[in-house]
Design a protein around this motif. Sequence first.
Motif, PDB file in Angstrom:
ATOM      1  N   ASP A  51       0.790  -1.356   0.060  1.00 30.22           N
ATOM      2  CA  ASP A  51      -0.054  -0.004   0.016  1.00 30.22           C
ATOM      3  C   ASP A  51       0.718   1.387   0.109  1.00 30.22           C
ATOM      4  OD1 ASP A  51      -2.530  -1.535   0.208  1.00 30.22           O
ATOM      5  OD2 ASP A  51      -2.094  -1.702   2.265  1.00 30.22           O
ATOM      6  N   ILE A  52       2.309   1.183   0.037  1.00 25.67           N
ATOM      7  CA  ILE A  52       3.072   2.267  -0.014  1.00 25.67           C
ATOM      8  C   ILE A  52       3.946   2.353  -1.090  1.00 25.67           C
ATOM      9  CG2 ILE A  52       4.715   3.550   1.099  1.00 25.67           C
ATOM     10  CD1 ILE A  52       3.676   2.432   3.945  1.00 25.67           C
ATOM     11  N   GLU A  53       3.522   3.456  -2.128  1.00 23.37           N
ATOM     12  CA  GLU A  53       4.243   3.492  -3.490  1.00 23.37           C
ATOM     13  C   GLU A  53       5.917   3.783  -3.364  1.00 23.37           C
ATOM     14  OE1 GLU A  53       3.379   3.276  -6.810  1.00 23.37           O
ATOM     15  OE2 GLU A  53       1.537   2.388  -6.407  1.00 23.37           O
ATOM     16  N   GLU A  54       5.936   4.777  -2.552  1.00 21.06           N
ATOM     17  CA  GLU A  54       7.240   5.632  -2.288  1.00 21.06           C
ATOM     18  C   GLU A  54       7.800   5.741  -0.828  1.00 21.06           C
ATOM     19  OE1 GLU A  54       8.997   7.769  -6.016  1.00 21.06           O
ATOM     20  OE2 GLU A  54       6.807   8.713  -5.263  1.00 21.06           O
ATOM     21  N   ALA A  55       8.017   4.635  -0.251  1.00 17.39           N
ATOM     22  CA  ALA A  55       8.325   4.660   1.142  1.00 17.39           C
ATOM     23  C   ALA A  55       9.601   5.818   1.458  1.00 17.39           C
ATOM     24  CB  ALA A  55       8.511   3.191   1.679  1.00 17.39           C
ATOM     25  N   ASN A  56      10.433   5.769   0.124  1.00 20.57           N
ATOM     26  CA  ASN A  56      11.524   6.720   0.652  1.00 20.57           C
ATOM     27  C   ASN A  56      11.292   8.007   0.517  1.00 20.57           C
ATOM     28  OD1 ASN A  56      11.086   6.003  -2.162  1.00 20.57           O
ATOM     29  ND2 ASN A  56      13.406   6.251  -2.786  1.00 20.57           N
ATOM     30  N   CYS A 105      15.071  19.644   8.526  1.00 17.58           N
ATOM     31  CA  CYS A 105      14.063  18.686   9.007  1.00 17.58           C
ATOM     32  C   CYS A 105      13.529  17.833   8.003  1.00 17.58           C
ATOM     33  CB  CYS A 105      12.899  19.371   9.796  1.00 17.58           C
ATOM     34  SG  CYS A 105      11.671  18.136  10.278  1.00 17.58           S
ATOM     35  N   LEU A 106      13.617  16.638   8.237  1.00 17.81           N
ATOM     36  CA  LEU A 106      13.101  15.437   7.339  1.00 17.81           C
ATOM     37  C   LEU A 106      11.893  14.727   7.999  1.00 17.81           C
ATOM     38  CD1 LEU A 106      16.343  13.586   6.514  1.00 17.81           C
ATOM     39  CD2 LEU A 106      15.241  15.271   5.336  1.00 17.81           C
ATOM     40  N   SER A 107      10.722  14.288   7.211  1.00 16.12           N
ATOM     41  CA  SER A 107       9.660  13.743   7.873  1.00 16.12           C
ATOM     42  C   SER A 107       8.875  12.558   6.808  1.00 16.12           C
ATOM     43  CB  SER A 107       8.600  14.632   8.366  1.00 16.12           C
ATOM     44  OG  SER A 107       8.069  15.562   7.420  1.00 16.12           O
ATOM     45  N   PHE A 108       8.760  11.627   7.268  1.00 18.92           N
ATOM     46  CA  PHE A 108       8.172  10.750   6.566  1.00 18.92           C
ATOM     47  C   PHE A 108       6.486  10.415   7.083  1.00 18.92           C
ATOM     48  CE2 PHE A 108      12.487   9.735   6.305  1.00 18.92           C
ATOM     49  CZ  PHE A 108      12.702   8.928   5.370  1.00 18.92           C
ATOM     50  N   PHE A 109       5.703  10.206   6.217  1.00 19.92           N
ATOM     51  CA  PHE A 109       4.273   9.628   6.571  1.00 19.92           C
ATOM     52  C   PHE A 109       4.100   8.481   5.775  1.00 19.92           C
ATOM     53  CE2 PHE A 109      -0.357  10.493   6.165  1.00 19.92           C
ATOM     54  CZ  PHE A 109      -0.679   9.700   6.918  1.00 19.92           C
ATOM     55  N   TRP A 110       4.073   7.503   6.712  1.00 20.24           N
ATOM     56  CA  TRP A 110       3.478   6.200   5.935  1.00 20.24           C
ATOM     57  C   TRP A 110       1.976   6.008   6.349  1.00 20.24           C
ATOM     58  CZ3 TRP A 110       8.616   4.792   8.435  1.00 20.24           C
ATOM     59  CH2 TRP A 110       9.760   5.213   7.428  1.00 20.24           C
TER      60      TRP A 110
END
Length: 225
Positions: A51-56, A105-110
């Motif tokens: 369900d996650i296309e671009e985790a990066n 700042c880096l942030s990921f939203f999965w």
Amino acid sequence: MDKKQNEQAVGEDLSMERRSYEKYHLDEASVTDNPMDLFQGWYNIAHSSADIEEANAMTLCTISPEGTPRGRVVLLKRFTWEGFYFYTNYNSTKGKSIEAHHDVCLSFFWDALERQVIIEGVAEKTTPEASDGYFATRPRGSRLGAWASAQSSVVPSRDFLDAQLDSYEKKFEGKDVTRPPHCGMYLVRPRVIEFWQGRPNRMHDRLRFTLNKETFEWKLERLAP
Ligand SMILES: Cc1cc2nc3c(=O)[nH]c(=O)nc-3n(C[C@H](O)[C@H](O)[C@H](O)COP(=O)(O)O)c2cc1C
């Protein structure tokens, strides 16, 4: 449509849009002293999730020389115990901002995992050799694109950009496309990494690791959601 009609046509009330986060939880007992272990674990799950296309894909926030914040998505290209690597144009808006303020700042939203990771750190250019190594892995078209696009500059038209690409295609015909010196990799060395796990009733789990600059040990704290 006149201005008044237009103003009426645009807009949505999103106050009823909500979802309960119920899939996972995060507790102190399940983490090691080094947040990179947890990042590795979460990244692997995100990367293998259908369900996650671009985790990066991550949002990089910088502060301009004038003090204006700006966030945009870039791709994480690598991570090691030292930190997080991304590739970009050093002369772009973000490049100039990092030159003025190394703090980023880096942030990921999965979304599918109801997880967020927020990383505060210091960005530095990697060695030219490290940037060359990554550039060589890129397809020829995107290597030419790096030459053809003065990222973040105002251009007169789409045709102008296509003409730029054509001219670099001719210039490099039959030759290896080397890395433009103004494009390369940054390493973000983290000082704070927060892991956020959505939980029911907005009682989310937030674990924050902060690096002690003297001992290089990470302090673990829980934050209220
Ligand atoms: C999914 C996605 C991935 C992207 N990856 C990168 C990237 O790795 N490097 C990059 O310079 N721009 C990338 N971009 C474009 C940036 O979001 C941005 O438009 C560009 O870097 C210029 O930003 P700036 O003008 O603030 O410097 C990506 C955009 C999206 C939506």
